[in-house]
Write a protein that holds these residues in place. Structure first.
Motif: not given
Length: 243
Positions: A202-214
């Motif tokens: 859920s937290s990753l779905c809500a954070s495109p920038s966090g997903r991109d970084r990882r």
């Protein structure tokens, strides 16, 4: 049986372990001498990127897509994947899910399909039979979620990471080592903790920038250490040294 197994083990000149989890199993559980075990991680060829988003149940251009891949069944944790998607049913992002892999005629497929329907996920989760190349699905995903109970060194994680897609899941076998080496062990939760994995998803779905970084971090790791060009020579050396 034990006698036949011991006879086979005693005839082996060298074991090549596909990652540290397999090495630990051979040495700690099977009692193989450490000097007989060489660890060579699994590896992949650079992916041919498709740049096309496959259709998924209930998706729109802004719907997060969560993908898992592998043969439908308990070892790969299809039931865990369905449970995670059920826990995300009321998530504001309303993510859709795809499980790629399996045989529609197999009882495990029928069971998974039933579980999806019983959980009220028929409009959000779809099963896709085994395909020759799953790269397009992995690349299209916003998040790849390995939910295996045990997996020595899942190629799907390497393949997803190579496309730049974020990976999060259970700390099972080879996944834990891969993610830790990339500095991303925070992207894993204990095996079977569906609620923790749903919260992480859920937290990753809500954070495109966090997903991109990882995704970038893991992709850089795979492209610099886990392609055929990096590890095939080590595998060859391990074989010819005892040939």
């Amino acid at each position: 049986g034990p006698a036949e197994r011991d006879a086979v083990l005693s005839s082996v000149s060298r074991f090549i372990a596909a990652g540290p989890a397999v090495r630990a199993m051979l040495v700690d559980r099977w009692g193989i001498a450490e000097d007989l075990v060489v660890t060579v991680d699994e590896f992949i060829d650079p992916p041919q990127l498709a740049r096309a988003r496959p259709g998924a149940v209930g998706t729109t251009a802004t719907t997060p897509l969560i993908v898992a891949a592998g043969a439908v069944g308990p070892r790969k944790g299809t039931d865990f994947f369905v449970a995670v998607m059920a826990a995300l049913l009321d998530d504001p992002a309303r993510p859709a899910g795809l499980w790629v892999g399996g045989d529609p005629s197999h009882p495990s497929w029928v069971e998974a399909d039933h579980d999806i329907s019983a959980a009220g996920l028929s409009d959000r989760v779809r099963l896709v039979p085994t395909v020759p190349n799953a790269t397009s699905y992995l690349e299209a995903a916003d998040l790849v979620l390995p939910t295996a109970r045990e997996d020595p060194f899942p190629l799907v994680v390497l393949e997803a990471a190579a496309t730049g897609t974020t990976v999060a899941g259970f700390a099972s076998g080879g996944v834990a080592a891969m993610m830790a080496e990339a500095g991303l062990d925070g992207s894993l939760v204990p095996v079977g903790d569906v609620i923790a994995l749903a919260d992480l998803a859920s937290s990753l779905c809500a954070s495109p920038s966090g997903r991109d970084r990882r995704g970038r971090q893991m992709s850089e790791r795979v492209h610099s250490t886990h392609l055929t060009a990096h590890l095939a020579p080590r595998l060859w050396d391990a074989i010819v040294e005892v040939a």
